[in-house]
Scaffold this motif. Structure first.
Motif, mmCIF file in Angstrom:
data_model
loop_
_atom_site.group_PDB
_atom_site.id
_atom_site.type_symbol
_atom_site.label_atom_id
_atom_site.label_comp_id
_atom_site.label_asym_id
_atom_site.label_seq_id
_atom_site.Cartn_x
_atom_site.Cartn_y
_atom_site.Cartn_z
ATOM 1 N N GLY A 58 -18.275 18.406 45.521
ATOM 2 C CA GLY A 58 -17.276 19.458 45.597
ATOM 3 C C GLY A 58 -17.645 20.450 46.689
ATOM 4 N N GLY A 59 -16.962 21.586 46.699
ATOM 5 C CA GLY A 59 -17.234 22.585 47.722
ATOM 6 C C GLY A 59 -16.514 22.262 49.015
ATOM 7 N N THR A 60 -17.189 22.461 50.131
ATOM 8 C CA THR A 60 -16.570 22.264 51.440
ATOM 9 C C THR A 60 -16.400 20.779 51.748
ATOM 10 O OG1 THR A 60 -17.540 24.316 52.265
ATOM 11 C CG2 THR A 60 -16.746 22.738 53.904
ATOM 12 N N ALA A 61 -15.163 20.397 52.092
ATOM 13 C CA ALA A 61 -14.858 19.018 52.481
ATOM 14 C C ALA A 61 -14.416 19.015 53.938
ATOM 15 C CB ALA A 61 -13.758 18.442 51.598
ATOM 16 N N VAL A 62 -14.987 18.115 54.727
ATOM 17 C CA VAL A 62 -14.623 17.947 56.132
ATOM 18 C C VAL A 62 -14.039 16.553 56.292
ATOM 19 C CG1 VAL A 62 -15.426 17.950 58.524
ATOM 20 C CG2 VAL A 62 -16.465 19.512 56.857
ATOM 21 N N TYR A 63 -12.783 16.466 56.757
ATOM 22 C CA TYR A 63 -12.082 15.189 56.818
ATOM 23 C C TYR A 63 -12.317 14.479 58.144
ATOM 24 C CZ TYR A 63 -9.836 17.342 52.813
ATOM 25 O OH TYR A 63 -9.618 17.952 51.619
ATOM 26 N N ALA A 64 -12.012 13.188 58.148
ATOM 27 C CA ALA A 64 -12.259 12.370 59.334
ATOM 28 C C ALA A 64 -11.465 12.851 60.537
ATOM 29 C CB ALA A 64 -11.932 10.908 59.033
ATOM 30 N N ASP A 65 -10.310 13.488 60.313
ATOM 31 C CA ASP A 65 -9.490 13.969 61.421
ATOM 32 C C ASP A 65 -9.926 15.340 61.932
ATOM 33 O OD1 ASP A 65 -8.682 15.668 59.419
ATOM 34 O OD2 ASP A 65 -6.600 14.965 59.346
ATOM 35 N N GLY A 66 -11.008 15.888 61.364
ATOM 36 C CA GLY A 66 -11.522 17.176 61.804
ATOM 37 C C GLY A 66 -11.110 18.352 60.954
ATOM 38 N N GLY A 67 -10.136 18.164 60.070
ATOM 39 C CA GLY A 67 -9.721 19.239 59.176
ATOM 40 C C GLY A 67 -10.738 19.482 58.079
ATOM 41 N N SER A 68 -10.577 20.572 57.360
ATOM 42 C CA SER A 68 -11.503 20.913 56.285
ATOM 43 C C SER A 68 -10.766 21.644 55.175
ATOM 44 C CB SER A 68 -12.661 21.774 56.806
ATOM 45 O OG SER A 68 -12.202 23.013 57.287
ATOM 46 N N ILE A 72 -12.896 22.553 44.491
ATOM 47 C CA ILE A 72 -13.605 23.064 43.328
ATOM 48 C C ILE A 72 -14.937 22.322 43.183
ATOM 49 C CG2 ILE A 72 -11.509 23.731 42.132
ATOM 50 C CD1 ILE A 72 -11.673 21.174 40.517
ATOM 51 N N PHE A 73 -15.888 22.983 42.544
ATOM 52 C CA PHE A 73 -17.173 22.335 42.289
ATOM 53 C C PHE A 73 -17.522 22.496 40.811
ATOM 54 C CE2 PHE A 73 -21.616 21.596 41.953
ATOM 55 C CZ PHE A 73 -21.873 20.608 42.898
ATOM 56 N N PRO A 74 -17.776 21.373 40.130
ATOM 57 C CA PRO A 74 -17.680 20.014 40.665
ATOM 58 C C PRO A 74 -16.254 19.495 40.582
ATOM 59 C CG PRO A 74 -18.461 19.920 38.424
ATOM 60 C CD PRO A 74 -18.298 21.372 38.741
ATOM 61 N N LEU A 122 -9.328 17.112 39.202
ATOM 62 C CA LEU A 122 -8.503 16.908 40.387
ATOM 63 C C LEU A 122 -7.449 17.982 40.603
ATOM 64 C CD1 LEU A 122 -7.915 13.053 39.966
ATOM 65 C CD2 LEU A 122 -9.738 14.225 41.221
ATOM 66 N N THR A 123 -7.385 18.965 39.735
ATOM 67 C CA THR A 123 -6.342 19.994 39.828
ATOM 68 C C THR A 123 -6.969 21.338 40.158
ATOM 69 O OG1 THR A 123 -5.133 18.788 38.100
ATOM 70 C CG2 THR A 123 -4.334 20.986 38.683
ATOM 71 N N PRO A 124 -6.908 21.791 41.430
ATOM 72 C CA PRO A 124 -7.549 23.054 41.809
ATOM 73 C C PRO A 124 -7.040 24.245 41.016
ATOM 74 C CG PRO A 124 -6.958 21.781 43.761
ATOM 75 C CD PRO A 124 -6.322 21.099 42.594
ATOM 76 N N GLU A 125 -5.756 24.194 40.643
ATOM 77 C CA GLU A 125 -5.187 25.313 39.898
ATOM 78 C C GLU A 125 -5.733 25.392 38.481
ATOM 79 O OE1 GLU A 125 -3.428 22.874 41.244
ATOM 80 O OE2 GLU A 125 -2.739 23.834 43.098
ATOM 81 N N LEU A 126 -6.249 24.288 37.968
ATOM 82 C CA LEU A 126 -6.831 24.232 36.621
ATOM 83 C C LEU A 126 -8.218 23.595 36.705
ATOM 84 C CD1 LEU A 126 -3.643 22.965 34.744
ATOM 85 C CD2 LEU A 126 -4.574 25.299 34.695
ATOM 86 N N ILE A 302 -18.316 15.585 51.990
ATOM 87 C CA ILE A 302 -18.165 16.682 51.043
ATOM 88 C C ILE A 302 -19.537 17.059 50.504
ATOM 89 C CG2 ILE A 302 -17.813 15.191 49.017
ATOM 90 C CD1 ILE A 302 -15.618 17.229 48.153
ATOM 91 N N GLY A 303 -19.678 18.308 50.049
ATOM 92 C CA GLY A 303 -20.943 18.774 49.500
ATOM 93 C C GLY A 303 -21.343 18.005 48.251
ATOM 94 N N MET A 304 -22.667 17.902 48.042
ATOM 95 C CA MET A 304 -23.182 17.077 46.949
ATOM 96 C C MET A 304 -24.452 17.695 46.381
ATOM 97 S SD MET A 304 -24.253 13.045 47.250
ATOM 98 C CE MET A 304 -24.775 12.082 45.840
ATOM 99 N N GLU A 305 -24.588 17.657 45.075
ATOM 100 C CA GLU A 305 -25.805 18.058 44.390
ATOM 101 C C GLU A 305 -26.208 16.957 43.418
ATOM 102 O OE1 GLU A 305 -25.390 21.834 42.499
ATOM 103 O OE2 GLU A 305 -24.924 22.907 44.370
#
Length: 321
Positions: A58-68, A72-74, A122-126, A302-305
């Motif tokens: 979770g946390g910061t995700a950087v996509y293959a097209d350069g977007g980010s 949510i974590f986790p 999978l639901t950022p709002e919840l 994406i970030g990982m712990e």
């Protein structure tokens, strides 16, 4: 990640390393004037390990097209059981009153009875709502743990001594799992699955150079107690997760630290034969990034712990040459 051939080569390499240690420890011709006291110890035993390994992303995700994006974590968490029985081989060479080299090799004899679990939010709002949950039986596990260390006794009295040292431990685990079921507790469509073939595969390798501090106490003429604590400040790990149900591959690159605690007692049946019993505890904590592909196409990172908690009890029979 390692292929089957490379894992075989690793196992052979570890075995050869211990064999080389045994050859180095073979009795030497005495020196002309002052022969140093030397002793070779070899032991075979059984070990029962309990615990689990897990990771979360979770946390910061950087996509293959350069977007980010900021997730949510986790947003996903996987856990693997470590309830296994192992066989162990221990070798030790005391080549002076102050110096000792030891090595051990452990491999599993049983597979875990517990289940692999996978949870997804999978639901950022919840962020507290669990959206996907699955359980998988462990169909097979290959575990190999190799350890080598050098110890220096820097303080000694009649019954008590203190020693310090350095070592390196490598742990490798490879799981195959059969999915029992997958469902969506929140009611999302497209995630229901019941039984079947291989649901996931997981491979994990820890590399842990460490420093240790320990003590020994001669409680009785035939009984010696020992304890040590080891700190691994620079642990590196690599893992790979395959999720066929989602056509997904995830590879993690992690760094962190570990703490290892060992308590043992050695009872001498004769001057040469001895029985050793002990308890071993390991705490591993890591963080880094996970790189993901779906259907063979790069998705991003994406970030990982990750963490592992391992508790072992062991019993061995040894001989001193």
């Amino acid at each position: 990640m390692n292929t089957s051939d490379s894992r075989t080569n690793t196992a052979r390499g570890c075995a050869c390393g211990l064999a080389a240690l045994a050859l180095l420890c073979a009795p030497q011709m005495p020196l002309a004037s002052s022969s140093l006291p030397s002793q070779l110890d070899m032991a075979l035993g059984l070990e029962a390990m309990g615990g689990e390994s897990s990771y979360a992303i979770g946390g910061t995700a950087v996509y293959a097209d350069g977007g980010s994006s900021s997730e949510i974590f986790p947003m996903s968490e996987l856990k693997w059981p470590l309830d296994i029985g192992l066989a162990r081989l221990d070798l030790g060479w005391t080549f002076s009153p102050a110096w000792r080299i030891s090595g051990s090799l452990r491999t599993n004899l049983t597979d875990p009875d517990g289940q692999i679990t996978d949870r997804d939010w999978l639901t950022p709002e919840l962020p507290q709502r669990l959206d996907v949950y699955s359980e998988s039986d462990v169909s097979s596990l290959d575990a190999l743990i190799f350890d080598i260390a050098a110890e220096w006794t820097f303080w000694q009295r009649a019954l008590w001594s203190l020693y310090a040292g350095a070592g390196w431990q490598r742990q490798h685990f490879e799981y195959q799992g059969r999915t029992v079921f997958q469902r969506s507790p929140s009611g999302l469509s497209g995630y229901a699955f019941q039984g079947g073939g291989t649901g996931l595969a997981y491979e994990l390798t820890y590399s842990m150079p460490y420093l240790l501090l320990g003590s020994e106490y001669q409680l009785l003429p035939q009984l010696r107690l020992a304890g040590s604590v080891a700190l691994a400040p620079s642990v590196s790990a690599e893992d790979e997760t395959l999720l066929p149900l989602r056509s997904k591959r995830a590879e993690g690159d992690l760094d962190g630290s570990a703490l290892m605690l060992d308590l043992s007692g050695i009872y001498y049946l004769t001057p040469w034969w001895h029985v050793k019993a002990g308890l071993h505890q390991v705490w591993i904590d890591l963080d880094g990034e996970q790189h993901q592909t779906v259907n063979g196409k790069a998705l991003g990172r994406i970030g990982m712990e990750a963490e592992s908690r391992q508790t072992s009890g062991y019993l061995s029979l040894g001989y001193s040459f």
